[in-house]
Design a protein around this motif. Structure first.
Motif, mmCIF file in Angstrom:
data_model
loop_
_atom_site.group_PDB
_atom_site.id
_atom_site.type_symbol
_atom_site.label_atom_id
_atom_site.label_comp_id
_atom_site.label_asym_id
_atom_site.label_seq_id
_atom_site.Cartn_x
_atom_site.Cartn_y
_atom_site.Cartn_z
ATOM 1 N N GLN A 56 73.275 61.322 -0.159
ATOM 2 C CA GLN A 56 71.829 61.354 -0.383
ATOM 3 C C GLN A 56 71.061 61.510 0.933
ATOM 4 N N ILE A 57 71.583 60.931 2.002
ATOM 5 C CA ILE A 57 70.960 61.113 3.320
ATOM 6 C C ILE A 57 70.951 62.604 3.659
ATOM 7 N N CYS A 58 72.093 63.249 3.449
ATOM 8 C CA CYS A 58 72.187 64.701 3.710
ATOM 9 C C CYS A 58 71.190 65.447 2.831
ATOM 10 N N HIS A 59 71.085 65.029 1.579
ATOM 11 C CA HIS A 59 70.211 65.700 0.614
ATOM 12 C C HIS A 59 68.740 65.613 1.021
ATOM 13 N N TYR A 60 68.319 64.460 1.538
ATOM 14 C CA TYR A 60 66.888 64.243 1.806
ATOM 15 C C TYR A 60 66.448 64.659 3.209
ATOM 16 N N MET A 61 67.351 65.218 4.009
ATOM 17 C CA MET A 61 66.947 65.605 5.362
ATOM 18 C C MET A 61 65.891 66.721 5.321
ATOM 19 N N GLY A 62 64.820 66.561 6.113
ATOM 20 C CA GLY A 62 63.766 67.578 6.132
ATOM 21 C C GLY A 62 62.805 67.334 7.283
ATOM 22 N N ASN A 63 62.214 68.410 7.798
ATOM 23 C CA ASN A 63 61.319 68.301 8.959
ATOM 24 C C ASN A 63 60.256 69.395 8.861
ATOM 25 N N VAL A 64 59.007 69.005 8.657
ATOM 26 C CA VAL A 64 57.948 70.019 8.472
ATOM 27 C C VAL A 64 57.693 70.831 9.745
ATOM 28 N N LEU A 65 58.059 70.303 10.894
ATOM 29 C CA LEU A 65 57.806 71.043 12.143
ATOM 30 C C LEU A 65 58.756 72.228 12.311
ATOM 31 N N GLU A 66 59.824 72.251 11.496
ATOM 32 C CA GLU A 66 60.743 73.404 11.552
ATOM 33 C C GLU A 66 59.982 74.702 11.289
ATOM 34 N N SER A 67 59.010 74.648 10.364
ATOM 35 C CA SER A 67 58.303 75.875 9.973
ATOM 36 C C SER A 67 57.670 76.534 11.198
ATOM 37 N N VAL A 68 57.172 75.719 12.133
ATOM 38 C CA VAL A 68 56.514 76.261 13.325
ATOM 39 C C VAL A 68 57.550 76.746 14.350
ATOM 40 N N THR A 69 58.471 75.863 14.702
ATOM 41 C CA THR A 69 59.398 76.173 15.805
ATOM 42 C C THR A 69 60.342 77.328 15.431
ATOM 43 N N LEU A 70 60.787 77.363 14.172
ATOM 44 C CA LEU A 70 61.697 78.441 13.768
ATOM 45 C C LEU A 70 60.992 79.796 13.796
ATOM 46 N N ARG A 71 59.682 79.758 13.523
ATOM 47 C CA ARG A 71 58.908 80.998 13.590
ATOM 48 C C ARG A 71 58.756 81.455 15.043
ATOM 49 N N MET A 72 58.497 80.482 15.935
ATOM 50 C CA MET A 72 58.323 80.813 17.360
ATOM 51 C C MET A 72 59.641 81.256 17.996
ATOM 52 N N TYR A 73 60.729 80.600 17.601
ATOM 53 C CA TYR A 73 62.028 80.834 18.247
ATOM 54 C C TYR A 73 63.103 81.072 17.181
ATOM 55 N N PRO A 74 63.307 82.334 16.779
ATOM 56 C CA PRO A 74 64.288 82.631 15.729
ATOM 57 C C PRO A 74 65.704 82.155 16.082
ATOM 58 N N GLU A 75 66.006 81.981 17.390
ATOM 59 C CA GLU A 75 67.362 81.534 17.751
ATOM 60 C C GLU A 75 67.661 80.128 17.208
ATOM 61 N N VAL A 76 66.600 79.345 16.948
ATOM 62 C CA VAL A 76 66.824 78.000 16.395
ATOM 63 C C VAL A 76 67.349 78.116 14.958
ATOM 64 N N ALA A 77 66.751 79.060 14.208
ATOM 65 C CA ALA A 77 67.214 79.293 12.836
ATOM 66 C C ALA A 77 68.655 79.781 12.850
ATOM 67 N N ASN A 78 68.976 80.596 13.838
ATOM 68 C CA ASN A 78 70.342 81.119 13.957
ATOM 69 C C ASN A 78 71.338 79.973 14.213
ATOM 70 N N ILE A 79 70.958 79.049 15.086
ATOM 71 C CA ILE A 79 71.849 77.918 15.372
ATOM 72 C C ILE A 79 72.047 77.069 14.111
ATOM 73 N N LYS A 80 70.967 76.906 13.342
ATOM 74 C CA LYS A 80 71.099 76.150 12.084
ATOM 75 C C LYS A 80 72.132 76.809 11.168
ATOM 76 N N GLU A 81 71.995 78.137 11.050
ATOM 77 C CA GLU A 81 72.915 78.893 10.201
ATOM 78 C C GLU A 81 74.368 78.722 10.655
ATOM 79 N N GLN A 82 74.568 78.852 11.985
ATOM 80 C CA GLN A 82 75.930 78.757 12.525
ATOM 81 C C GLN A 82 76.511 77.366 12.280
ATOM 82 N N MET A 83 75.661 76.350 12.473
ATOM 83 C CA MET A 83 76.163 74.983 12.306
ATOM 84 C C MET A 83 76.615 74.732 10.866
ATOM 85 N N LYS A 84 75.855 75.292 9.924
ATOM 86 C CA LYS A 84 76.243 75.173 8.508
ATOM 87 C C LYS A 84 77.565 75.901 8.281
#
Ligand SMILES: C[C@@](CO)(OP(=O)(O)O)[C@H](O)COP(=O)(O)OP(=O)(O)OC[C@H]1O[C@@H](n2ccc(N)nc2=O)[C@H](O)[C@@H]1O
Ligand SMILES: Nc1ncnc2c1ncn2[C@@H]1O[C@H](COP(=O)(O)OP(=O)(O)O)[C@@H](O)[C@H]1O
Length: 289
Positions: free
Chosen positions: A208-236
């Motif tokens: 459930q901890i994994c299920h509820y993880m969330g961060n509204v600031l991702e919307s801003v930073t991922l837009r500014m720096y697409p490499e962050v989204a890429n790292i998220k993808e790779q980690m998954k």
């Protein structure tokens, strides 16, 4: 005399922003927890009334801009202390990373000077002083796991999450927290369920901890720096159980329950990032020792 303090990093397991306040800060509701990645802060008495910062890191200011300097200055002023101190900071926590490294150094300085100068202040008093330095400092005074509200300085302690591993990957960019809050569109937020996360932690329910993880600031930073989204993808892709950006970023963390799965995630990320860490979640208040 000499005092040594550990200054651990934090991650935000859940981070929601409710609205913008009249003082310019944002009202937040977030879960913070300490991890086993720490700076070391050493405080040594000086024979002259001066605050000196020693840090052999080119990204860390060695003057009044350093949050540890500001912590010492505030204590001196508030309690009329006419003593000098050398603050030596050994950095392990990446700088401007969303991991509260500077805030934790400031908090460690408050705890350490309280001992060095025999001030007898409670953690609550230190946290209140800390909140004058930065929103994250109050939490860092206590460490452990907490629900933080207000601008982040109102701390409600909760149980530690169940033990697991945390893999962290920080791209070479540094992110300005102020820029991220400024660029947040409050009308287009997908709010995470912070109360759901509190319950999951109190129940020790890892899934459930994994299920509820969330961060509204991702919307801003991922837009500014697409490499962050890429790292998220790779980690998954490399097998982390759940993946999120910490704070305003750009550090991405992944939770891994089983140690046997850790090398694949850690080694996989090393190919993409030069700053990768695999550490334990600490989460308990006595983790500052
Ligand atoms: C986003 C978070 C989440 O834990 O962490 P980091 O990414 O910095 O680690 C915090 O809210 C960051 O706290 P901290 O880094 O102490 O911020 P502060 O120094 O107090 O504020 C820096 C700037 O961020 C903005 N700010 C900060 C906190 C807040 N609740 N609302 C804001 O709008 C303000 O513009 C402020 O001038
Ligand atoms: N002791 C410190 N360690 C690191 N950075 C510091 C410190 N004191 C001041 N700073 C400044 O604070 C900024 C934010 O640093 P940091 O606390 O590491 O990031 P974050 O708030 O994203 O977790 C840095 O750009 C740096 O110039």
């Amino acid at each position: 005399m000499r005092v040594l303090e550990k200054a651990p990093a934090k991650i935000n397991l859940s981070l929601d922003v409710l609205h913008k306040r009249k003082d310019g800060f944002h009202e937040v509701k977030m879960i913070m927890t300490t991890i086993d990645l720490a700076d070391r802060v050493e405080l040594i008495d000086l024979p002259i009334d001066e605050i000196r910062i020693v840090s052999h890191n080119r990204f860390v200011p060695d003057d009044q801009r350093n949050l540890a300097y500001q912590a010492a200055k505030l204590l001196k002023k508030r309690y009329g202390i006419k003593r000098g101190v050398s603050i030596s900071i050994t950095k392990t926590i990446p700088v401007a990373a969303g991991l509260a490294g500077g805030s934790s150094d400031a908090a460690a300085t408050l705890r350490g000077l309280n001992r060095l100068w025999n001030l007898g202040l409670s953690f609550e008093q230190l946290a209140e002083l800390g909140s004058e330095i930065g929103s994250d400092v109050a939490f860092c005074v206590y460490g452990g796991t907490a629900l933080a509200t207000g601008r982040g300085e109102l701390i409600e302690h909760i149980n530690p999450p169940p033990h697991c591993w945390v893999v962290l990957a920080k791209p070479t960019i540094g992110v300005s927290t102020a820029d991220v809050y400024r660029n947040l569109n409050l009308n287009a937020i997908n709010h995470p369920n912070v109360d759901g996360m509190v319950n999951a932690i109190q129940n020790g329910d890892y899934a459930q901890i994994c299920h509820y993880m969330g961060n509204v600031l991702e919307s801003v930073t991922l837009r500014m720096y697409p490499e962050v989204a890429n790292i998220k993808e790779q980690m998954k892709r490399f097998g982390a159980d759940a993946v999120l950006m910490s704070g305003s970023g750009p550090t991405v963390f992944g939770l891994v329950q089983y140690e046997s799965r850790l090398p694949r995630v850690y080694n996989g990320l090393r190919g993409f990032c030069d700053q990768v860490f695999a550490v334990r979640m600490l989460g308990e208040r006595n983790s500052l020792d």
